[in-house]
Scaffold this motif. Sequence first.
Motif, PDB file in Angstrom:
ATOM      1  N   UNK A 225       0.831  -1.203   0.000  1.00  0.00           N
ATOM      2  CA  UNK A 225       0.000   0.000   0.000  1.00  0.00           C
ATOM      3  C   UNK A 225       0.868   1.256   0.000  1.00  0.00           C
ATOM      4  N   UNK A 226       0.321   2.333  -0.590  1.00  0.00           N
ATOM      5  CA  UNK A 226       0.996   3.634  -0.604  1.00  0.00           C
ATOM      6  C   UNK A 226       0.016   4.697  -0.117  1.00  0.00           C
ATOM      7  N   UNK A 227       0.503   5.549   0.772  1.00  0.00           N
ATOM      8  CA  UNK A 227      -0.285   6.686   1.250  1.00  0.00           C
ATOM      9  C   UNK A 227       0.155   7.915   0.474  1.00  0.00           C
ATOM     10  N   UNK A 228      -0.794   8.600  -0.155  1.00  0.00           N
ATOM     11  CA  UNK A 228      -0.433   9.786  -0.922  1.00  0.00           C
ATOM     12  C   UNK A 228      -1.378  10.942  -0.640  1.00  0.00           C
ATOM     13  N   UNK A 229      -0.858  12.159  -0.809  1.00  0.00           N
ATOM     14  CA  UNK A 229      -1.683  13.351  -0.728  1.00  0.00           C
ATOM     15  C   UNK A 229      -2.052  13.750  -2.147  1.00  0.00           C
ATOM     16  N   UNK A 230      -3.312  14.100  -2.338  1.00  0.00           N
ATOM     17  CA  UNK A 230      -3.836  14.394  -3.669  1.00  0.00           C
ATOM     18  C   UNK A 230      -4.502  15.762  -3.659  1.00  0.00           C
ATOM     19  N   UNK A 231      -4.165  16.593  -4.628  1.00  0.00           N
ATOM     20  CA  UNK A 231      -4.815  17.898  -4.768  1.00  0.00           C
ATOM     21  C   UNK A 231      -5.514  17.958  -6.122  1.00  0.00           C
ATOM     22  N   UNK A 264     -10.346  -4.447   3.360  1.00  0.00           N
ATOM     23  CA  UNK A 264     -10.758  -3.096   3.758  1.00  0.00           C
ATOM     24  C   UNK A 264     -12.269  -3.029   3.959  1.00  0.00           C
ATOM     25  N   UNK A 265     -12.674  -2.369   5.018  1.00  0.00           N
ATOM     26  CA  UNK A 265     -14.097  -2.211   5.325  1.00  0.00           C
ATOM     27  C   UNK A 265     -14.637  -0.857   4.857  1.00  0.00           C
ATOM     28  N   UNK A 266     -13.805  -0.070   4.185  1.00  0.00           N
ATOM     29  CA  UNK A 266     -14.213   1.250   3.723  1.00  0.00           C
ATOM     30  C   UNK A 266     -13.396   1.649   2.505  1.00  0.00           C
ATOM     31  N   UNK A 267     -13.858   2.684   1.816  1.00  0.00           N
ATOM     32  CA  UNK A 267     -13.083   3.319   0.755  1.00  0.00           C
ATOM     33  C   UNK A 267     -12.028   4.197   1.423  1.00  0.00           C
ATOM     34  N   UNK A 268     -10.778   3.984   1.088  1.00  0.00           N
ATOM     35  CA  UNK A 268      -9.684   4.681   1.792  1.00  0.00           C
ATOM     36  C   UNK A 268      -9.353   6.018   1.131  1.00  0.00           C
ATOM     37  N   UNK A 269     -10.342   6.911   1.124  1.00  0.00           N
ATOM     38  CA  UNK A 269     -10.189   8.263   0.590  1.00  0.00           C
ATOM     39  C   UNK A 269     -10.742   9.248   1.611  1.00  0.00           C
ATOM     40  N   UNK A 270      -9.964  10.301   1.905  1.00  0.00           N
ATOM     41  CA  UNK A 270     -10.312  11.223   2.989  1.00  0.00           C
ATOM     42  C   UNK A 270     -10.018  12.658   2.568  1.00  0.00           C
ATOM     43  N   UNK A 271     -11.041  13.521   2.638  1.00  0.00           N
ATOM     44  CA  UNK A 271     -10.864  14.948   2.330  1.00  0.00           C
ATOM     45  C   UNK A 271     -10.189  15.612   3.524  1.00  0.00           C
ATOM     46  N   UNK A 293      -6.239   6.585  11.011  1.00  0.00           N
ATOM     47  CA  UNK A 293      -5.170   5.708  11.483  1.00  0.00           C
ATOM     48  C   UNK A 293      -4.999   4.484  10.598  1.00  0.00           C
ATOM     49  N   UNK A 294      -6.100   4.005  10.022  1.00  0.00           N
ATOM     50  CA  UNK A 294      -6.019   2.856   9.121  1.00  0.00           C
ATOM     51  C   UNK A 294      -5.072   3.130   7.969  1.00  0.00           C
ATOM     52  N   UNK A 297      -1.336   3.109   9.269  1.00  0.00           N
ATOM     53  CA  UNK A 297      -0.875   1.800   9.737  1.00  0.00           C
ATOM     54  C   UNK A 297      -0.645   0.828   8.584  1.00  0.00           C
ATOM     55  N   UNK A 298      -1.488   0.900   7.549  1.00  0.00           N
ATOM     56  CA  UNK A 298      -1.348  -0.014   6.415  1.00  0.00           C
ATOM     57  C   UNK A 298      -0.198   0.347   5.484  1.00  0.00           C
ATOM     58  N   UNK A 299       0.253   1.604   5.536  1.00  0.00           N
ATOM     59  CA  UNK A 299       1.280   2.055   4.587  1.00  0.00           C
ATOM     60  C   UNK A 299       2.653   2.187   5.221  1.00  0.00           C
ATOM     61  N   UNK A 300       2.806   1.771   6.458  1.00  0.00           N
ATOM     62  CA  UNK A 300       4.130   1.841   7.097  1.00  0.00           C
ATOM     63  C   UNK A 300       5.086   0.817   6.492  1.00  0.00           C
TER      64      UNK A 300
END
Length: 300
Positions: A225-231, A264-271, A293-294, A297-300
Amino acid sequence: MKNKRPRSRGFRPAKPKVYKVTETEELLPFLLKVVGKSRNSVKSILARGQVSIDGRVSTQFNDKLKPGQEVTIRTDMVTEAAPLQGITIMYEDDTIIVIEKASGLLSIASDNEKANTAYRQLSDYVKAQHSDNKIFVVHRLDRDTSGVMVFARSEKIKQRMQESWKTTKERAYVALVEGDVSKSEGTITSWLKETSTHKMYSSKYENDGLKAVTHYQVLQGNKDFTLMEISLETGRKNQIRVHMSDIGHPIAGDKKYGAQDRSMKRLCLHARKLNFEHPVNGMPLRFVSDIPKLFTSKSR
């Protein structure tokens, strides 16, 4: 700007309305005639203690009325609203309300869900401050997208904010996507179209559809998994979800656009961030919501 929440004073004050009783009847049918609202609305007014008979508060719909009595309806009362579910108010004044919406909560009503929406809950919330108050949606978040969302407290302010929405200084999301994104940053441009089943996709041809531009920056990640910021440079329907799928890294939990992981129990997108000028006084406002936090934790 969390916890900066000035108490609203009720932005449409009104004098109590007084009605003369001319014939013997029960309170509920009398109120239905003079108020001109639905049966449920009238019962809510009664339950909130906003009705009095000759100065005595009445909450009983079957109270007997006699000719010559006066029924008073107060619309300037501040009453306790039902607890908000899936909503945290980040800021409010007499012009706007900024909330943090939970994943799974609809912004507005759909064919299948009309009661438990962000709009409905906030409408009840402002009406508890003053029964004539209303709320207006400035922009929407998908049901499964969490984060910062803005509502206006008048039609005029809603229109003003929507007209200036394209020039909003900052609209940033965070997304947990599947796989290891090799490029640390990038821009995705495509022309979006919609199928008959309401699924968005990028056209193979330039200028064939609505132009959509998404910028991203990797924050952290691993092989899964990758955590990214999107604009967003544009704000098209499902834009981020389509663009992440286009580059081979669908948003985690987004089965509609190709996610493979089923844990995953949700769509992993957050404004996460929203920066704009106040529609009345022009003061800069900036709201930042914590990364779920999900995601971290998944992208560490």
